[in-house]
Design a protein around this motif. Structure first.
Motif, mmCIF file in Angstrom:
data_model
loop_
_atom_site.group_PDB
_atom_site.id
_atom_site.type_symbol
_atom_site.label_atom_id
_atom_site.label_comp_id
_atom_site.label_asym_id
_atom_site.label_seq_id
_atom_site.Cartn_x
_atom_site.Cartn_y
_atom_site.Cartn_z
ATOM 1 N N TYR A 1 -47.902 -21.083 10.448
ATOM 2 C CA TYR A 1 -47.995 -20.753 11.870
ATOM 3 C C TYR A 1 -49.189 -21.460 12.505
ATOM 4 O O TYR A 1 -49.092 -21.988 13.612
ATOM 5 N N SER A 2 -50.319 -21.463 11.807
ATOM 6 C CA SER A 2 -51.523 -22.096 12.343
ATOM 7 C C SER A 2 -51.303 -23.582 12.620
ATOM 8 O O SER A 2 -51.663 -24.081 13.693
ATOM 9 N N VAL A 3 -50.711 -24.277 11.667
ATOM 10 C CA VAL A 3 -50.420 -25.699 11.861
ATOM 11 C C VAL A 3 -49.451 -25.875 13.038
ATOM 12 O O VAL A 3 -49.681 -26.690 13.934
ATOM 13 N N ALA A 4 -48.393 -25.085 13.052
ATOM 14 C CA ALA A 4 -47.398 -25.198 14.121
ATOM 15 C C ALA A 4 -48.011 -24.861 15.484
ATOM 16 O O ALA A 4 -47.733 -25.546 16.479
ATOM 17 N N TYR A 5 -48.877 -23.857 15.532
ATOM 18 C CA TYR A 5 -49.492 -23.479 16.808
ATOM 19 C C TYR A 5 -50.369 -24.611 17.341
ATOM 20 O O TYR A 5 -50.320 -24.949 18.519
ATOM 21 N N ARG A 6 -51.169 -25.201 16.466
ATOM 22 C CA ARG A 6 -52.062 -26.259 16.922
ATOM 23 C C ARG A 6 -51.285 -27.504 17.327
ATOM 24 O O ARG A 6 -51.713 -28.237 18.216
ATOM 25 N N VAL A 7 -50.144 -27.744 16.716
ATOM 26 C CA VAL A 7 -49.324 -28.902 17.087
ATOM 27 C C VAL A 7 -48.542 -28.612 18.372
ATOM 28 O O VAL A 7 -48.491 -29.431 19.288
ATOM 29 N N ASP B 1 -58.840 -31.552 10.554
ATOM 30 C CA ASP B 1 -60.000 -30.865 11.112
ATOM 31 C C ASP B 1 -59.816 -29.361 11.320
ATOM 32 O O ASP B 1 -60.802 -28.638 11.402
ATOM 33 N N VAL B 2 -58.592 -28.908 11.408
ATOM 34 C CA VAL B 2 -58.359 -27.466 11.540
ATOM 35 C C VAL B 2 -58.022 -26.862 10.182
ATOM 36 O O VAL B 2 -58.592 -25.856 9.778
ATOM 37 N N GLU B 3 -57.107 -27.494 9.468
ATOM 38 C CA GLU B 3 -56.652 -26.956 8.188
ATOM 39 C C GLU B 3 -57.436 -27.464 6.985
ATOM 40 O O GLU B 3 -57.349 -26.897 5.909
ATOM 41 N N GLY B 4 -58.179 -28.551 7.140
ATOM 42 C CA GLY B 4 -59.046 -29.032 6.071
ATOM 43 C C GLY B 4 -58.367 -29.799 4.944
ATOM 44 O O GLY B 4 -58.900 -29.886 3.840
ATOM 45 N N TYR B 5 -57.216 -30.398 5.210
ATOM 46 C CA TYR B 5 -56.538 -31.199 4.190
ATOM 47 C C TYR B 5 -57.274 -32.516 3.960
ATOM 48 O O TYR B 5 -57.862 -33.080 4.889
ATOM 49 N N ALA B 6 -57.209 -33.011 2.737
ATOM 50 C CA ALA B 6 -57.766 -34.320 2.401
ATOM 51 C C ALA B 6 -56.838 -35.404 2.950
ATOM 52 O O ALA B 6 -55.658 -35.166 3.196
#
Length: 198
Positions: free
Chosen positions: A30-36, A146-151
């Motif tokens: 949800y967090s990824v989808a919301y920010r997109v 920058d939001v989710e912290g993926y490499a």
């Protein structure tokens, strides 16, 4: 949580095992989808579509990182919805009414004053507005990094892009975000403000 056991059980038709995976990853999706997407309802729909798609395509999962595989499906669901909107734009009744500040996206700190809480909500909204203004490919990599912290390599896997493309998109996204947020400079903590030297 033994992810591989849950995946194997889900492949055998155990819906409860898949539901356990959903519960483990629903906030992240949800967090990824919301920010997109920039909208709560659209994000919830994209996340739900992604989980339905993941369940249907679970037999295509090849045993690498489940989280990266799932986030690829989430970002693809967002891309699909954004493309659909371009083909058939529609006005939403939700945009006609004033929404409450986005403060509910984070935990409320009792030590915050009402003014600090309002400033944080305004900053969150300014950041989301700047994210929404980015081209979709840049927005996705900015959210993932920058939001989710993926490499970088994880982002390349999720977006099915080369490492160089991810770095380039992220660099352009960060530059545009920095420029955009200068319009909300008074909301930024002092250490993040650009100081004009005259």
């Amino acid at each position: 949580m033994d992810e591989q056991s849950l995946i194997q059980a889900a492949l055998r038709g155990d819906v409860e095992s898949f539901n356990t995976l959903v519960l483990a990853y629903q906030d992240m999706a949800y967090s990824v989808a919301y920010r997109v997407m920039g909208e709560r309802d659209a994000a919830a729909d994209a996340a739900q579509d992604a989980f339905i798609s993941a369940f249907k395509k679970l037999d295509q999962f090849r045993g690498d990182q489940f989280k990266a595989w799932l986030m690829r499906i989430v970002t693809n669901a967002c891309y699909d919805e954004l493309r659909r909107r371009k083909r058939r734009p529609a006005a939403s009744l939700d945009t006609l009414q004033d929404e409450a500040p986005q403060a509910e996206l984070g935990l409320v700190d009792d030590a915050e004053t009402p003014e600090q809480r309002l400033q944080r909500a305004e900053l969150n909204q300014a950041i989301q507005d700047c994210l929404t203004g980015l081209p979709t490919d840049q927005r996705v990599v900015a959210v993932l990094a920058d939001v989710e912290g993926y490499a970088y390599q994880e982002i390349a896997d999720i977006t099915n892009s080369s490492l160089g493309t991810v770095k380039s998109r992220l660099s352009r996204a960060r530059t545009r975000l920095r420029d955009c947020l200068q319009g909300a400079q008074e909301l930024l903590p002092a250490k993040y403000r650009l100081i004009n030297e005259e």
